[in-house]
Design an enzyme around this catalytic site. Structure first.
Site, PDB file in Angstrom:
ATOM      1  N   ASP A  22       0.974  -1.240  -0.063  1.00 49.13           N
ATOM      2  CA  ASP A  22       0.060  -0.049  -0.010  1.00 49.13           C
ATOM      3  C   ASP A  22       0.868   1.268   0.001  1.00 49.13           C
ATOM      4  O   ASP A  22       1.506   1.720   1.065  1.00 49.13           O
ATOM      5  CB  ASP A  22      -0.800  -0.205   1.205  1.00 49.13           C
ATOM      6  CG  ASP A  22      -1.947   1.219   1.415  1.00 49.13           C
ATOM      7  OD1 ASP A  22      -1.983   1.970   0.411  1.00 49.13           O
ATOM      8  OD2 ASP A  22      -2.254   1.470   2.533  1.00 49.13           O
ATOM      9  N   ASN A  24      -0.189   4.695  -0.532  1.00 52.02           N
ATOM     10  CA  ASN A  24      -0.795   5.886  -0.480  1.00 52.02           C
ATOM     11  C   ASN A  24      -1.606   5.617   0.847  1.00 52.02           C
ATOM     12  O   ASN A  24      -2.322   6.541   1.234  1.00 52.02           O
ATOM     13  CB  ASN A  24      -1.768   6.096  -1.531  1.00 52.02           C
ATOM     14  CG  ASN A  24      -3.078   5.476  -1.819  1.00 52.02           C
ATOM     15  OD1 ASN A  24      -3.079   4.329  -1.266  1.00 52.02           O
ATOM     16  ND2 ASN A  24      -3.909   6.043  -2.553  1.00 52.02           N
ATOM     17  N   ASP A  26      -3.922   3.783   2.097  1.00 51.96           N
ATOM     18  CA  ASP A  26      -5.642   3.599   2.569  1.00 51.96           C
ATOM     19  C   ASP A  26      -5.886   2.186   2.980  1.00 51.96           C
ATOM     20  O   ASP A  26      -7.011   1.938   2.910  1.00 51.96           O
ATOM     21  CB  ASP A  26      -6.334   4.141   1.187  1.00 51.96           C
ATOM     22  CG  ASP A  26      -6.062   3.231   0.161  1.00 51.96           C
ATOM     23  OD1 ASP A  26      -5.151   2.627   0.181  1.00 51.96           O
ATOM     24  OD2 ASP A  26      -6.825   3.496  -1.058  1.00 51.96           O
ATOM     25  N   ASP A  30      -1.295  -1.083  -4.146  1.00 47.65           N
ATOM     26  CA  ASP A  30      -1.448  -0.263  -5.166  1.00 47.65           C
ATOM     27  C   ASP A  30      -0.219   0.131  -6.233  1.00 47.65           C
ATOM     28  O   ASP A  30       0.918  -0.551  -5.491  1.00 47.65           O
ATOM     29  CB  ASP A  30      -1.968   1.107  -4.774  1.00 47.65           C
ATOM     30  CG  ASP A  30      -1.008   1.827  -3.617  1.00 47.65           C
ATOM     31  OD1 ASP A  30       0.009   1.726  -3.859  1.00 47.65           O
ATOM     32  OD2 ASP A  30      -1.814   2.301  -2.749  1.00 47.65           O
ATOM     33  N   ASP A  99      -2.765  -9.144 -17.145  1.00 45.29           N
ATOM     34  CA  ASP A  99      -3.698  -9.914 -17.080  1.00 45.29           C
ATOM     35  C   ASP A  99      -4.906  -9.612 -18.217  1.00 45.29           C
ATOM     36  O   ASP A  99      -5.275  -8.528 -18.121  1.00 45.29           O
ATOM     37  CB  ASP A  99      -4.327 -10.178 -15.640  1.00 45.29           C
ATOM     38  CG  ASP A  99      -4.774 -11.741 -15.366  1.00 45.29           C
ATOM     39  OD1 ASP A  99      -5.226 -12.492 -16.019  1.00 45.29           O
ATOM     40  OD2 ASP A  99      -4.140 -12.165 -14.403  1.00 45.29           O
ATOM     41  N   ASP A 204      -6.676 -14.881 -19.013  1.00 43.87           N
ATOM     42  CA  ASP A 204      -7.442 -15.671 -18.010  1.00 43.87           C
ATOM     43  C   ASP A 204      -8.507 -16.643 -18.436  1.00 43.87           C
ATOM     44  O   ASP A 204      -9.105 -16.330 -19.361  1.00 43.87           O
ATOM     45  CB  ASP A 204      -7.959 -14.506 -17.281  1.00 43.87           C
ATOM     46  CG  ASP A 204      -8.966 -14.963 -16.178  1.00 43.87           C
ATOM     47  OD1 ASP A 204      -8.493 -15.556 -15.068  1.00 43.87           O
ATOM     48  OD2 ASP A 204     -10.143 -15.192 -16.105  1.00 43.87           O
ATOM     49  N   GLU A 259      -4.226 -19.442 -19.445  1.00 43.73           N
ATOM     50  CA  GLU A 259      -4.668 -20.272 -17.997  1.00 43.73           C
ATOM     51  C   GLU A 259      -5.670 -21.324 -18.603  1.00 43.73           C
ATOM     52  O   GLU A 259      -6.642 -20.997 -19.657  1.00 43.73           O
ATOM     53  CB  GLU A 259      -5.357 -19.564 -17.219  1.00 43.73           C
ATOM     54  CG  GLU A 259      -5.607 -20.352 -15.921  1.00 43.73           C
ATOM     55  CD  GLU A 259      -6.816 -19.598 -15.089  1.00 43.73           C
ATOM     56  OE1 GLU A 259      -6.793 -20.156 -13.930  1.00 43.73           O
ATOM     57  OE2 GLU A 259      -7.456 -18.849 -15.617  1.00 43.73           O
ATOM     58  N   HIS A 332      -2.573 -16.798  -7.053  1.00 47.18           N
ATOM     59  CA  HIS A 332      -3.576 -16.072  -6.387  1.00 47.18           C
ATOM     60  C   HIS A 332      -4.899 -17.132  -5.843  1.00 47.18           C
ATOM     61  O   HIS A 332      -5.780 -16.747  -5.455  1.00 47.18           O
ATOM     62  CB  HIS A 332      -4.230 -14.866  -7.088  1.00 47.18           C
ATOM     63  CG  HIS A 332      -4.607 -14.990  -8.168  1.00 47.18           C
ATOM     64  ND1 HIS A 332      -3.981 -15.477  -9.246  1.00 47.18           N
ATOM     65  CD2 HIS A 332      -6.060 -14.976  -8.660  1.00 47.18           C
ATOM     66  CE1 HIS A 332      -4.809 -15.569 -10.194  1.00 47.18           C
ATOM     67  NE2 HIS A 332      -5.927 -15.391  -9.847  1.00 47.18           N
ATOM     68  N   ASP A 333      -4.849 -18.280  -6.816  1.00 48.45           N
ATOM     69  CA  ASP A 333      -6.033 -19.073  -6.681  1.00 48.45           C
ATOM     70  C   ASP A 333      -5.661 -20.432  -5.884  1.00 48.45           C
ATOM     71  O   ASP A 333      -6.776 -21.222  -5.826  1.00 48.45           O
ATOM     72  CB  ASP A 333      -6.368 -19.653  -8.217  1.00 48.45           C
ATOM     73  CG  ASP A 333      -7.028 -18.653  -9.053  1.00 48.45           C
ATOM     74  OD1 ASP A 333      -7.477 -17.734  -8.500  1.00 48.45           O
ATOM     75  OD2 ASP A 333      -6.488 -18.543 -10.107  1.00 48.45           O
TER      76      ASP A 333
HETATM   77  C1  GLC Z   1      -8.881 -17.158 -13.336  1.00 46.33           C
HETATM   78  C2  GLC Z   1      -8.348 -16.373 -12.439  1.00 46.33           C
HETATM   79  C3  GLC Z   1      -9.134 -16.445 -11.083  1.00 46.33           C
HETATM   80  C4  GLC Z   1     -10.640 -15.906 -11.309  1.00 46.33           C
HETATM   81  C5  GLC Z   1     -11.265 -16.682 -12.665  1.00 46.33           C
HETATM   82  C6  GLC Z   1     -12.366 -16.079 -13.442  1.00 46.33           C
HETATM   83  O1  GLC Z   1      -8.924 -18.714 -13.056  1.00 46.33           O
HETATM   84  O2  GLC Z   1      -6.879 -16.824 -11.941  1.00 46.33           O
HETATM   85  O3  GLC Z   1      -8.777 -15.892 -10.028  1.00 46.33           O
HETATM   86  O4  GLC Z   1     -11.306 -16.057 -10.282  1.00 46.33           O
HETATM   87  O5  GLC Z   1     -10.280 -16.964 -13.727  1.00 46.33           O
HETATM   88  O6  GLC Z   1     -12.138 -14.911 -13.884  1.00 46.33           O
HETATM   89 CA    CA Z   2      -3.494   2.341  -1.222  1.00 45.74          CA
END
Ligand code: GLC
Ligand code: CA
Length: 567
Positions: A22, A24, A26, A30, A99, A204, A259, A332-333
């Site tokens: 972060d 800034n 909040d 970012d 992405d 994605d 993906e 992140h999944d």
């Molecule tokens: C991809 C992304 C995931 C998202 C999904 C729908 O698998 O990695 O985070 O929820 O697509 O966009």
């Molecule tokens: Ca921020």
């Protein structure tokens, strides 16, 4: 501009911007925060950054629901600060990939607002609208498909008496890629970012963009969701991707990684095999992640090293000489890898061992924020603490099926994507140094930040962080890691993963123990460890045992990388 295959020498670092830093004050990560950390990222030895979505979004799925493809979410900055990040990255030798989420938009995207306003709108056909049926005066959806995130895959629009398709959340209506206008829009989006100077895209769920003709009812439930087999790797996918390639991508020296949930090597090769028909440079498959499709097989299978090795071997062998692998263990999944495949009790050793298990394979590695310091899963007590739509939905399903809240939370704690989304742990200061002390972060930090953080790892030459740095540098310095062939040893072992990379005058042997106890084993023939140069070991500071009579003992989660000359 001529297209090169620069990505074969790349190592990427993935940023999930909301939880990175972060800048800034909040409480939300970012791009100002990213600017502050560019030197840190470069210090890892990586050569590129993949940004999870930075675009304006109502956050039904934290950025994977895009409301505007050509600007930056004001929570994260604006186009000017993005330009500064891009320039700063490029000055440090880091490529930047964005992405690209074009299977669906946000329901707040102006196209969708137009689309749902009237059947006569030119945007109506940008999405997948169908009329449904009726039973006892109640409208019923056009087919029986399930959403991967929220109930059924259709949402009713009374004003139109039509339903729109959403494979993911209700706020993520699927685009109609069969419509040439939609494909032209995608081309424009690609051009916009490439002209701004980005170096490529992570695409994605790109393999979901072509739906089976007629959207048939599904009477087989494959991987836990009706309908999935009718849009996964669909009939026109190759044609769509070839259009984006020919009209846009070939004109830039860029790269793409698609993906692809549920993809196998033989289904992937038609897209990634090098040659005139290639439509993607790389593909992210899921076969080593313990579930076919993370959205439906919500709770991953219990960890099995044999299954993991079989997936590694299969992709290394089947792609060899034909296509290039994308290598990852975290994003992140998925929950954190130390908690899943390693051991929280041997956190540092297992984090380092897991790094070795994939960083020396053939392909382009991706490292996810926090992976490089061995971050682990957090603990949720109630569903109210869990931000992700997918966890909330799975929880609601379990409760509806009669589970107690405690039991449903057990599942969420095993499977939630949120484990990977807690704030990055920079220091032992308040909120892990992610945001100012007097501000609440958007999502609670993992309380273990007092022990697990970047500042602490920086001071310790034997930390997970410094191990990642060494491993990444080593990988980049050795041609055999890029070019050598792959050979697995100890394939039947349930505790050891041993692989070699071999070329004419250089060989590498990587030995990884997945056991929480000592393991004694015979080293592979032709690899007398005393003849090799030990390049990397996660027990360096404690001393290394040399083999006796061809046998060696590895301590819990020990890993070593040896370099050899000609066989
Ligand atoms: C991809 C992304 C995931 C998202 C999904 C729908 O698998 O990695 O985070 O929820 O697509 O966009
Ligand atoms: Ca921020």
């Amino acid at each position: 501009m001529e297209r090169t295959r620069w990505y074969k020498d790349a190592v990427f670092y993935q940023i999930w911007p909301r939880s990175f830093c972060d800048g800034n004050g909040d409480g939300i990560g970012d791009l100002w925060g990213v600017l502050e950390k560019l030197d840190y990222i470069a210090s890892l030895g990586v050569t590129g950054i993949w940004f999870s979505p930075l675009y304006p979004s109502p956050n039904a799925d934290f950025g994977y629901d895009i409301a505007d493809y050509r600007s930056i979410n004001p929570e994260y900055g604006d186009i000017d600060v993005f330009r500064r990040v891009l320039d700063g990255a490029h000055e440090r030798g880091l490529k930047v990939i964005m992405d690209l989420v074009v299977n669906h938009t946000s329901s707040e995207h102006s196209w969708f607002k137009e689309s749902r306003s009237s059947k006569d709108s030119p945007y109506h056909d940008y999405y997948i609208w169908r009329t449904g049926g009726e039973r006892a005066g109640v409208p019923i959806p056009p087919n029986n498909w399930d959403s991967l995130f929220e109930g059924r895959a259709w949402e009713y629009e009374p004003a139109l008496d039509e339903w729109y398709l959403h494979i993911f959340a209700k706020g993520q209506p699927d685009l109609n890629m069969d419509n040439p206008c939609v494909r032209a829009e995608v081309e424009e989006i690609l051009r916009f970012w490439l002209d701004l100077g980005v170096d490529g895209f992570r695409e994605d769920v790109i393999t979901f963009t072509s739906k089976a003709e007629g959207l048939p009812d599904d009477y087989l439930m494959v991987s836990g969701a009706r309908g999935l087999r009718f849009y996964e790797n669909g009939p026109r996918l190759h044609e769509f991707l070839a259009q984006f390639r020919d009209n846009v991508l070939v004109h830039y020296d860029c790269m793409t990684v698609g993906e692809a949930p549920m993809i196998t090597p033989s289904k992937a090769l038609p897209f990634i095999e090098e040659g005139p028909n290639q439509t993607l440079d790389l593909m992210f498959h899921f076969e080593h992640m313990g579930a076919d499709c993370l959205f439906t097989d919500y709770v991953p299978l219990p960890f099995s090293l044999r299954r993991l090795k079989a997936a590694f071997d299969r992709w290394q062998h089947k792609l060899d000489g034909r296509a290039w692998n994308a290598l990852y263990l975290e994003n992140h999944d998925h929950p954190r890898i130390v908690s899943r495949y390693g051991s929280e009790a041997f956190r540092e050793k297992s984090a380092m061992m897991l790094a070795c298990s994939y960083l020396f394979q053939k392909g382009t590695p991706f490292v996810y924020q926090g992976q490089e310091i061995g971050m682990v899963n957090t603990r949720f007590s109630t569903i109210g603490e869990v931000p992700d739509v997918s966890a909330k939905n799975q929880y609601a399903k379990r409760i509806a099926a009669g589970d107690t809240p405690e039991k449903a939370m057990e599942l969420v704690n095993r499977a939630a994507r949120d484990h990977a989304r807690t704030p990055m742990q920079w220091s032992d200061e308040a909120h892990a140094g992610f945001c100012p002390a007097d501000v609440e972060p958007w999502f609670a930090e993992n309380p273990n930040y007092l022990e697990i953080n970047v500042a602490r790892d920086e001071m310790d030459p034997n930390s997970v962080l410094n191990f990642y740095r060494k491993a990444i540098r080593l990988r980049r310095a050795l041609p055999v890691v890029r070019e050598g062939s792959y050979r697995a040893y100890k394939r039947a072992s349930g505790v050891l993963y041993v692989y070699a990379r071999e070329m004419a005058d250089e060989r590498l042997l990587v030995l990884c123990s997945f056991a929480d106890h000592d393991v004694r084993f015979r080293v592979p023939k032709g690899y007398g460890l005393e003849e090799g140069a030990l390049e990397l070991c996660n027990y360096e500071s404690e001393g290394i045992t040399l083999p006796m009579g061809g046998r060696v003992t590895f301590r819990p989660y020990e890993c070593r990388v040896y370099r050899f000359g000609k066989a």
